[in-house]
Design an enzyme around this catalytic site. Sequence first.
Site, PDB file in Angstrom:
ATOM      1  N   ASP A  10       0.860  -1.171   0.000  1.00 52.09           N
ATOM      2  CA  ASP A  10       0.000   0.000   0.000  1.00 52.09           C
ATOM      3  C   ASP A  10       0.908   1.235   0.000  1.00 52.09           C
ATOM      4  O   ASP A  10       2.103   1.144   0.341  1.00 52.09           O
ATOM      5  CB  ASP A  10      -0.878  -0.041   1.252  1.00 52.09           C
ATOM      6  N   ASP A 175      -1.860  -0.953   5.820  1.00 52.49           N
ATOM      7  CA  ASP A 175      -2.222  -0.559   7.191  1.00 52.49           C
ATOM      8  C   ASP A 175      -3.733  -0.563   7.416  1.00 52.49           C
ATOM      9  O   ASP A 175      -4.187  -0.315   8.530  1.00 52.49           O
ATOM     10  CB  ASP A 175      -1.660   0.831   7.527  1.00 52.49           C
TER      11      ASP A 175
END
Length: 216
Positions: A10, A175
Site C-alpha cells: 500500500d 495498514d
Amino acid sequence: MKHISTIIFDFGGVIITIDQQQAIDRFKEIGLADADQRLDSYTQTGIFGDLESGKIDGETFRVELEKLTGTPVTHEQCCYAWRGYCKELPQRNLRYLQELRKRGYRVLLLSNTNPLMMEWAMSCEFDGNGNPIQSYFDGLYLSYRCRLMKPSSEIFIKLLHEENLSADEALFVDDGQRNVDIARQLGFNTLCPVNGEDWITPLEQILSTHSNSNRS
C-alpha cells in the site's frame, strides 16, 4: 507453503506516513469547511471517492470542489491539499524496496489514490533525490487507473490476473485492516502494520518463515 515471489505494498500508511489531520486542515484552508466530514484515511467517498475510483478526472474534481467551497480553487491548491496526507517519506522504506528487488522479489504498489497525489509521486520531487515512485516498483496498480478500489476483491483479482500470479505466492502489506482481511480471504500472505511504524522486521520474519518452510 509456496515461496513468496511478489511483495505488494500500500502507499499511504506504509510507504509514506499518513497525516489525515494535515490533509483536513489543508482542504479547510482552501475553503472546504466540512473537510473533516468528507475525508477518510482509507476509502474516500463523494467527489473524493469519484476521483480515486477514476470516475472523474482532476479537472472535474477541481470544478466540483469549487462548488462545495463556493470559492475559486486552482489545480495547484488541489494538489497542495491532497499532499497534506503525506507526513513523511521514510528513506529506509525506499532503500528496502530497492533491496527487495535486488534479492529477486517483484515489488508492486496497490493503492487507493488519485492523479493529483500521483502528480507529485510520479515526479522527480518524490524521493528528494530526483527519482519518481516508478523507480522503486516493478508495477503500479492505482485505483483511479484500475477504476477499482480496495477493499473490493476485484482490484486484487485484477492484479493477480495481470501478474499471472497465485495469491499464495504474494505478500500484501497494508495498514488498513479491511483491505488485509479481503486479501487474506483471497489467499494472500498479509501484514498489517500501524501507520508510520517500521514494518521491515516483521516483513523479513514472514519471508524467512516461507524460505525456511520451502527448504524443509
